[in-house]
Design a protein around this motif. Structure first.
Motif, PDB file in Angstrom:
ATOM      1  N   GLU A  70       0.828  -1.209   0.000  1.00  0.00           N
ATOM      2  CA  GLU A  70       0.000   0.000   0.000  1.00  0.00           C
ATOM      3  C   GLU A  70       0.864   1.263   0.000  1.00  0.00           C
ATOM      4  O   GLU A  70       0.624   2.206   0.753  1.00  0.00           O
ATOM      5  CB  GLU A  70      -0.962   0.000   1.195  1.00  0.00           C
ATOM      6  CG  GLU A  70      -1.940  -1.172   1.184  1.00  0.00           C
ATOM      7  CD  GLU A  70      -2.919  -1.135   2.353  1.00  0.00           C
ATOM      8  OE1 GLU A  70      -2.691  -0.319   3.286  1.00  0.00           O
ATOM      9  OE2 GLU A  70      -3.906  -1.885   2.333  1.00  0.00           O
ATOM     10  N   LEU A  71       1.888   1.256  -0.861  1.00  0.00           N
ATOM     11  CA  LEU A  71       2.794   2.398  -0.990  1.00  0.00           C
ATOM     12  C   LEU A  71       2.615   3.070  -2.338  1.00  0.00           C
ATOM     13  O   LEU A  71       2.497   2.389  -3.365  1.00  0.00           O
ATOM     14  CB  LEU A  71       4.251   1.946  -0.845  1.00  0.00           C
ATOM     15  CG  LEU A  71       4.711   1.465   0.536  1.00  0.00           C
ATOM     16  CD1 LEU A  71       6.134   0.908   0.439  1.00  0.00           C
ATOM     17  CD2 LEU A  71       4.663   2.608   1.531  1.00  0.00           C
ATOM     18  N   ASP A  72       2.613   4.392  -2.340  1.00  0.00           N
ATOM     19  CA  ASP A  72       2.586   5.158  -3.573  1.00  0.00           C
ATOM     20  C   ASP A  72       3.998   5.152  -4.156  1.00  0.00           C
ATOM     21  O   ASP A  72       4.973   5.440  -3.452  1.00  0.00           O
ATOM     22  CB  ASP A  72       2.144   6.600  -3.277  1.00  0.00           C
ATOM     23  CG  ASP A  72       1.910   7.409  -4.537  1.00  0.00           C
ATOM     24  OD1 ASP A  72       2.741   7.333  -5.473  1.00  0.00           O
ATOM     25  OD2 ASP A  72       0.904   8.152  -4.590  1.00  0.00           O
ATOM     26  N   TRP A  73       4.127   4.836  -5.452  1.00  0.00           N
ATOM     27  CA  TRP A  73       5.454   4.721  -6.050  1.00  0.00           C
ATOM     28  C   TRP A  73       6.241   6.018  -5.948  1.00  0.00           C
ATOM     29  O   TRP A  73       7.473   6.007  -5.865  1.00  0.00           O
ATOM     30  CB  TRP A  73       5.337   4.295  -7.518  1.00  0.00           C
ATOM     31  CG  TRP A  73       4.813   5.383  -8.443  1.00  0.00           C
ATOM     32  CD1 TRP A  73       3.514   5.665  -8.718  1.00  0.00           C
ATOM     33  CD2 TRP A  73       5.602   6.309  -9.177  1.00  0.00           C
ATOM     34  NE1 TRP A  73       3.415   6.715  -9.586  1.00  0.00           N
ATOM     35  CE2 TRP A  73       4.700   7.138  -9.899  1.00  0.00           C
ATOM     36  CE3 TRP A  73       6.963   6.549  -9.324  1.00  0.00           C
ATOM     37  CZ2 TRP A  73       5.121   8.166 -10.736  1.00  0.00           C
ATOM     38  CZ3 TRP A  73       7.390   7.568 -10.153  1.00  0.00           C
ATOM     39  CH2 TRP A  73       6.475   8.370 -10.850  1.00  0.00           C
ATOM     40  N   GLY A  79      15.311   3.509   1.095  1.00  0.00           N
ATOM     41  CA  GLY A  79      15.040   2.403   2.006  1.00  0.00           C
ATOM     42  C   GLY A  79      14.019   1.433   1.444  1.00  0.00           C
ATOM     43  O   GLY A  79      14.113   0.226   1.663  1.00  0.00           O
ATOM     44  N   THR A  80      13.029   1.956   0.700  1.00  0.00           N
ATOM     45  CA  THR A  80      12.009   1.092   0.096  1.00  0.00           C
ATOM     46  C   THR A  80      12.622   0.175  -0.946  1.00  0.00           C
ATOM     47  O   THR A  80      12.340  -1.026  -0.983  1.00  0.00           O
ATOM     48  CB  THR A  80      10.904   1.958  -0.552  1.00  0.00           C
ATOM     49  OG1 THR A  80      10.419   2.922   0.383  1.00  0.00           O
ATOM     50  CG2 THR A  80       9.759   1.078  -1.030  1.00  0.00           C
ATOM     51  N   ILE A  81      13.464   0.766  -1.797  1.00  0.00           N
ATOM     52  CA  ILE A  81      14.118  -0.043  -2.833  1.00  0.00           C
ATOM     53  C   ILE A  81      15.073  -1.054  -2.194  1.00  0.00           C
ATOM     54  O   ILE A  81      15.164  -2.200  -2.628  1.00  0.00           O
ATOM     55  CB  ILE A  81      14.862   0.859  -3.839  1.00  0.00           C
ATOM     56  CG1 ILE A  81      13.898   1.869  -4.477  1.00  0.00           C
ATOM     57  CG2 ILE A  81      15.537   0.009  -4.917  1.00  0.00           C
ATOM     58  CD1 ILE A  81      14.567   2.851  -5.423  1.00  0.00           C
ATOM     59  N   ARG A  85      15.082  -5.049  -2.567  1.00  0.00           N
ATOM     60  CA  ARG A  85      16.301  -5.792  -2.933  1.00  0.00           C
ATOM     61  C   ARG A  85      16.603  -6.879  -1.909  1.00  0.00           C
ATOM     62  O   ARG A  85      16.900  -8.021  -2.273  1.00  0.00           O
ATOM     63  CB  ARG A  85      17.471  -4.815  -3.024  1.00  0.00           C
ATOM     64  CG  ARG A  85      18.834  -5.450  -3.290  1.00  0.00           C
ATOM     65  CD  ARG A  85      19.946  -4.546  -2.799  1.00  0.00           C
ATOM     66  NE  ARG A  85      19.879  -4.342  -1.342  1.00  0.00           N
ATOM     67  CZ  ARG A  85      20.516  -3.368  -0.708  1.00  0.00           C
ATOM     68  NH1 ARG A  85      21.234  -2.473  -1.372  1.00  0.00           N
ATOM     69  NH2 ARG A  85      20.420  -3.265   0.612  1.00  0.00           N
ATOM     70  N   ASN A  86      16.536  -6.542  -0.626  1.00  0.00           N
ATOM     71  CA  ASN A  86      16.863  -7.500   0.423  1.00  0.00           C
ATOM     72  C   ASN A  86      15.886  -8.670   0.462  1.00  0.00           C
ATOM     73  O   ASN A  86      16.260  -9.793   0.797  1.00  0.00           O
ATOM     74  CB  ASN A  86      16.894  -6.799   1.780  1.00  0.00           C
ATOM     75  CG  ASN A  86      18.024  -5.791   1.876  1.00  0.00           C
ATOM     76  OD1 ASN A  86      18.976  -5.842   1.093  1.00  0.00           O
ATOM     77  ND2 ASN A  86      17.919  -4.862   2.817  1.00  0.00           N
ATOM     78  N   ALA A 127      12.789  14.202  -6.361  1.00  0.00           N
ATOM     79  CA  ALA A 127      14.194  13.837  -6.190  1.00  0.00           C
ATOM     80  C   ALA A 127      14.373  12.355  -6.469  1.00  0.00           C
ATOM     81  O   ALA A 127      13.425  11.562  -6.387  1.00  0.00           O
ATOM     82  CB  ALA A 127      14.655  14.159  -4.768  1.00  0.00           C
ATOM     83  N   LEU A 128      15.589  11.977  -6.818  1.00  0.00           N
ATOM     84  CA  LEU A 128      15.890  10.563  -7.054  1.00  0.00           C
ATOM     85  C   LEU A 128      15.946   9.806  -5.729  1.00  0.00           C
ATOM     86  O   LEU A 128      16.563  10.283  -4.772  1.00  0.00           O
ATOM     87  CB  LEU A 128      17.235  10.413  -7.774  1.00  0.00           C
ATOM     88  CG  LEU A 128      17.295  10.911  -9.221  1.00  0.00           C
ATOM     89  CD1 LEU A 128      18.721  10.799  -9.753  1.00  0.00           C
ATOM     90  CD2 LEU A 128      16.337  10.124 -10.101  1.00  0.00           C
ATOM     91  N   PRO A 129      15.347   8.612  -5.662  1.00  0.00           N
ATOM     92  CA  PRO A 129      15.344   7.848  -4.409  1.00  0.00           C
ATOM     93  C   PRO A 129      16.558   6.936  -4.256  1.00  0.00           C
ATOM     94  O   PRO A 129      16.465   5.879  -3.639  1.00  0.00           O
ATOM     95  CB  PRO A 129      14.049   7.029  -4.543  1.00  0.00           C
ATOM     96  CG  PRO A 129      13.947   6.777  -6.006  1.00  0.00           C
ATOM     97  CD  PRO A 129      14.491   8.013  -6.690  1.00  0.00           C
ATOM     98  N   PHE A 130      17.682   7.324  -4.831  1.00  0.00           N
ATOM     99  CA  PHE A 130      18.890   6.508  -4.693  1.00  0.00           C
ATOM    100  C   PHE A 130      20.100   7.407  -4.909  1.00  0.00           C
ATOM    101  O   PHE A 130      19.990   8.530  -5.403  1.00  0.00           O
ATOM    102  CB  PHE A 130      18.905   5.345  -5.696  1.00  0.00           C
ATOM    103  CG  PHE A 130      18.789   5.773  -7.138  1.00  0.00           C
ATOM    104  CD1 PHE A 130      19.928   6.009  -7.907  1.00  0.00           C
ATOM    105  CD2 PHE A 130      17.543   5.934  -7.735  1.00  0.00           C
ATOM    106  CE1 PHE A 130      19.825   6.402  -9.227  1.00  0.00           C
ATOM    107  CE2 PHE A 130      17.434   6.329  -9.061  1.00  0.00           C
ATOM    108  CZ  PHE A 130      18.579   6.564  -9.808  1.00  0.00           C
ATOM    109  N   ASP A 131      21.259   6.889  -4.534  1.00  0.00           N
ATOM    110  CA  ASP A 131      22.493   7.664  -4.623  1.00  0.00           C
ATOM    111  C   ASP A 131      23.544   6.844  -5.355  1.00  0.00           C
ATOM    112  O   ASP A 131      23.324   5.685  -5.707  1.00  0.00           O
ATOM    113  CB  ASP A 131      22.977   8.034  -3.220  1.00  0.00           C
ATOM    114  CG  ASP A 131      23.864   9.273  -3.219  1.00  0.00           C
ATOM    115  OD1 ASP A 131      24.253   9.714  -4.317  1.00  0.00           O
ATOM    116  OD2 ASP A 131      24.149   9.778  -2.120  1.00  0.00           O
TER     117      ASP A 131
END
Length: 386
Positions: A70-73, A79-81, A85-86, A127-131
């Motif tokens: 139930e998360l909006d993309w 942390g979500t990504i 992955r985990n 913003a980008l959700p990763f670094d």
């Protein structure tokens, strides 16, 4: 539950068969649709259907995971990504029951990040959700004869969400392994395996081979030339490519067409008068073209029955290494010959760096390849099999 449907012909602006993601309410997942459509039709950025299929499957799994949580993309962060992955790293695939390969995990993470980069450029997310993190590409080991071909920078900025992958070099199949594998392959998969081993063709290329592409040797002007060039119509990236099956393999293929394939077509016509034989060379037991999924299943089962770990793609690896050894021997007498470049062309690699990995494999498996080379060209086993 997110699902995938394929666009039917006639839908304006959408290519036939285009993957469309639908959410639990059967509404189109608009951002995924727009992203994939742009990849498919924008000039200069068109992608092969196989690539679009892969991206759509990755996004399907991502949006399905978001929907179940139930998360909006647009609110998904690093942390979500990472949690997604985990989950792949710790639980087996629901489709295969096997653990995800790290390369598969990284491919899915990269697709998600590419999608978010596109969304950021389009102003859909702030913003980008990763670094990124700086990673060295240059090995401290001696690079050898191909060092001058390595034009990569010393370091690159890598996605911080991807995980380390251990380098896995391809291995050639030993002669005893090839014999065991062929014993567990029924028609037409034994013949398909011979084509893969003798030409280095990929799965999609083998399944896409047509009946009319098999040359009639009797009509060819062949003067002691053991190879016949066949231009492929289906290749990776649609790059032009020609393969050179030995004459003995073409002869066996004509026998398959005149005996096994003909009997299969006759039987199928007897059960359904409306049946029309397909143009595909290789047919399954139902008289339909061998699909890529069935190809993988048949070879997977044969490898397991033979007590081997691998897939049909290993036959392509074996061809590449055996051919490289053969050409290296010829180059000793003909200095102008470039074995690596020839193998690159034969395999249809876009970059010689992709082909260069086989040099290290040849060094590691020289003894195995000496026998494999003889097997490949029928010097060890007269009929090319056990």
């Amino acid at each position: 539950m997110v699902s995938i449907v394929r666009a039917v012909p006639g839908v304006e602006g959408v290519p036939p068969g285009f993957p469309i993601l639908l959410d639990a309410q059967m509404s189109i997942v608009e951002p995924a649709f727009s992203y994939l459509l742009e990849l498919a039709i924008i000039p200069g950025r068109s992608h092969a259907g196989e690539t679009l299929r892969t991206y759509s499957e990755h996004l399907h799994d991502w949006f399905d995971a978001l929907e179940q949580s139930e998360l909006d993309w647009r609110l998904a962060d690093e942390g979500t990504i990472a949690a997604y992955r985990n989950r792949m790293l710790s639980t087996p695939s629901p489709h295969t029951g096997r653990p995800y390969a790290r390369s598969t995990v990284n491919d899915r993470v990269r697709t998600i990040c590419r999608f978010n980069s596109w969304a950021h450029r389009r102003g859909l997310i702030a913003a980008l959700p990763f670094d990124y993190v700086e990673v060295s590409l240059r090995s401290t080991r001696r690079q050898g004869m191909l060092a001058h071909l390595d034009h990569r920078p010393a370091t690159v900025m890598a996605n911080i969400l991807t995980v380390a992958e251990a380098e896995r070099l391809p291995r050639p199949l030993r002669v005893d392994q090839l014999r065991s594998l062929f014993r567990h392959l029924s028609s037409p998969y034994d013949l398909i395996a011979e084509w893969a081993l003798a030409t280095g063709m990929r799965r999609k290329e083998l399944c896409g081979l047509r009946l009319d592409q098999v040359p009639d040797v009797a009509r060819l002007d062949i003067d002691d030339d053991p190879l016949v060039g066949i231009p492929l119509t289906i290749t990776k990236g649609d790059r032009p490519r020609t393969v050179y099956p030995p004459l003995r393999l073409i002869d066996r293929t004509h026998w398959y067409v005149g005996e096994q394939r003909a009997a299969l077509v006759k039987r199928r016509r007897g059960t359904g008068p409306s049946y029309r034989p397909p143009s595909a060379l290789f047919l399954n037991s139902n008289g339909d073209p061998v699909s890529r999924a069935r190809f993988s299943a048949a070879f997977g089962a044969a490898f397991r029955a033979a007590g081997l770990t691998g897939s049909g793609h290993w036959l392509r690896h074996s061809f590449a290494m055996a051919m490289l050894v053969r050409l290296q021997k010829q180059a000793a007498a003909s200095p102008d010959l470039n074995p690596l470049k020839i193998v690159q062309v034969l395999l249809g690699h876009a970059s010689i760096q992709t082909t260069a990995i086989y040099l290290r494999c040849v060094e590691l498996h020289a003894d195995t390849l000496a026998e494999s080379l003889a097997y490949l060209y029928g010097e060890l086993v007269p009929d090319g099999r056990a």
